[in-house]
Write a protein that holds these residues in place. Structure first.
Motif, short mmCIF file in Angstrom:
data_model
loop_
_atom_site.label_atom_id
_atom_site.label_comp_id
_atom_site.label_asym_id
_atom_site.label_seq_id
_atom_site.Cartn_x
_atom_site.Cartn_y
_atom_site.Cartn_z
N GLN A 121 13.81 24.69 34.57
CA GLN A 121 14.71 25.34 35.51
C GLN A 121 14.71 24.55 36.81
OE1 GLN A 121 13.26 29.29 36.01
NE2 GLN A 121 13.83 29.93 33.96
N MET A 122 15.79 24.67 37.56
CA MET A 122 15.87 24.01 38.85
C MET A 122 15.86 25.05 39.95
SD MET A 122 15.99 20.76 38.34
CE MET A 122 16.61 20.03 39.82
N PRO A 123 15.05 24.85 40.98
CA PRO A 123 15.06 25.76 42.12
C PRO A 123 16.40 25.71 42.83
CG PRO A 123 13.13 24.36 42.16
CD PRO A 123 14.04 23.82 41.11
N THR A 124 16.58 26.59 43.77
CA THR A 124 17.82 26.63 44.55
C THR A 124 18.07 25.32 45.28
OG1 THR A 124 16.52 28.40 45.54
CG2 THR A 124 18.86 28.66 45.58
N VAL A 125 19.31 24.98 45.45
CA VAL A 125 19.69 23.78 46.18
C VAL A 125 19.51 24.05 47.68
CG1 VAL A 125 21.58 22.20 46.72
CG2 VAL A 125 21.31 23.06 44.40
N LEU A 126 18.94 23.09 48.39
CA LEU A 126 18.76 23.26 49.83
C LEU A 126 20.10 23.49 50.52
CD1 LEU A 126 16.21 20.42 50.71
CD2 LEU A 126 15.83 22.87 50.89
N SER A 127 20.16 24.49 51.37
CA SER A 127 21.42 24.78 52.07
C SER A 127 21.80 23.65 53.00
CB SER A 127 21.31 26.10 52.83
OG SER A 127 20.26 26.03 53.77
N LEU A 128 20.82 22.94 53.55
CA LEU A 128 21.14 21.79 54.40
C LEU A 128 21.92 20.74 53.63
CD1 LEU A 128 17.91 21.20 56.51
CD2 LEU A 128 20.16 21.84 57.36
N TRP A 129 21.57 20.53 52.35
CA TRP A 129 22.30 19.56 51.54
C TRP A 129 23.74 20.03 51.37
CZ3 TRP A 129 24.93 19.60 46.86
CH2 TRP A 129 25.34 18.34 46.41
N CYS A 130 23.93 21.28 51.03
CA CYS A 130 25.28 21.81 50.82
C CYS A 130 26.14 21.64 52.07
CB CYS A 130 25.22 23.28 50.43
SG CYS A 130 24.45 23.56 48.82
N HIS A 131 25.54 21.81 53.22
CA HIS A 131 26.29 21.75 54.47
C HIS A 131 26.57 20.32 54.94
CE1 HIS A 131 27.80 23.20 58.29
NE2 HIS A 131 26.99 22.35 58.91
N HIS A 132 25.63 19.39 54.73
CA HIS A 132 25.74 18.06 55.32
C HIS A 132 26.06 16.94 54.33
CE1 HIS A 132 24.45 19.31 59.28
NE2 HIS A 132 23.51 20.03 58.70
N ARG A 133 26.16 17.22 53.05
CA ARG A 133 26.40 16.18 52.05
C ARG A 133 27.79 15.59 52.21
NH1 ARG A 133 30.26 18.23 49.20
NH2 ARG A 133 30.33 20.43 48.66
N SER A 134 27.93 14.35 51.73
CA SER A 134 29.25 13.73 51.72
C SER A 134 29.99 14.22 50.47
CB SER A 134 29.12 12.20 51.66
OG SER A 134 28.62 11.80 50.40
N GLU A 135 31.28 14.05 50.47
CA GLU A 135 32.07 14.43 49.28
C GLU A 135 31.66 13.58 48.07
OE1 GLU A 135 34.09 17.03 48.79
OE2 GLU A 135 33.44 17.60 50.80
N ARG A 136 31.35 12.32 48.32
CA ARG A 136 30.95 11.42 47.24
C ARG A 136 29.67 11.91 46.55
NH1 ARG A 136 32.49 6.70 45.34
NH2 ARG A 136 30.98 5.27 44.44
N SER A 137 28.71 12.41 47.33
CA SER A 137 27.46 12.85 46.74
C SER A 137 27.62 14.16 45.96
CB SER A 137 26.38 13.02 47.81
OG SER A 137 26.69 14.10 48.66
N ALA A 138 28.69 14.90 46.22
CA ALA A 138 28.92 16.17 45.53
C ALA A 138 29.51 15.96 44.13
CB ALA A 138 29.84 17.06 46.34
N ARG A 139 30.02 14.77 43.87
CA ARG A 139 30.64 14.52 42.55
C ARG A 139 29.64 14.34 41.46
NH1 ARG A 139 34.35 9.79 44.47
NH2 ARG A 139 35.00 10.74 46.35
#
Length: 139
Positions: A121-139
């Motif tokens: 299982q994977m723990p929750t994704v850090l909210s800082l990542w969700c807020h500050h990530r680039s669009e490229r890293s979200a793909r």
């Protein structure tokens, strides 16, 4: 989240203040003595993307820089909730070889490298990542 049932191996590193970075070095296939090079690479990443990281760390960016420039890491954060984080600026398409790296806090500021079963299982994704990530890293 309890990931203990998924643990297949634990690599303990020396306890002398840089165990988290040593665990990262071992996870990347290096000797735990490679930790200073890992810190240098972290520091270079911070300096090359200072403006981006300043948005994330706000008033603490100088403390982050100091901790990466310091030769020994002697403290751990007070909060040790399990979380998942990803690259902020690049996506998997930018990396020729990628894998999960799991570093676990075990006691008194000590970290170890942990191997997990494929179906972990994977723990929750850090909210800082969700807020500050680039669009490229979200793909």
């Amino acid at each position: 989240m309890n990931f203990h049932p998924y643990v297949t191996n634990i690599d303990n590193v020396e306890v002398h203040g840089s165990c988290g970075v040593q665990a990262i070095a071992v996870s990347l296939g290096y000797s735990q003595n490679y930790w200073r090079q890992i810190l240098l690479e972290f520091c270079n990443e911070l300096l090359e993307n200072w403006g981006r990281y300043a948005m994330i760390f706000y008033d603490d960016i100088n403390n982050v820089h100091h901790s990466l420039s310091f030769t020994r890491l002697s403290y751990a954060q007070n909060k040790h909730d399990p979380s998942t984080c990803f690259l902020l600026w690049h996506g998997l398409q930018d990396i020729s070889h990628h894998r999960s790296i799991v570093i676990a806090f075990v006691y008194n500021g000590h970290y170890v490298k942990v191997n997990l079963q494929e179906s972990h299982q994977m723990p929750t994704v850090l909210s800082l990542w969700c807020h500050h990530r680039s669009e490229r890293s979200a793909r």
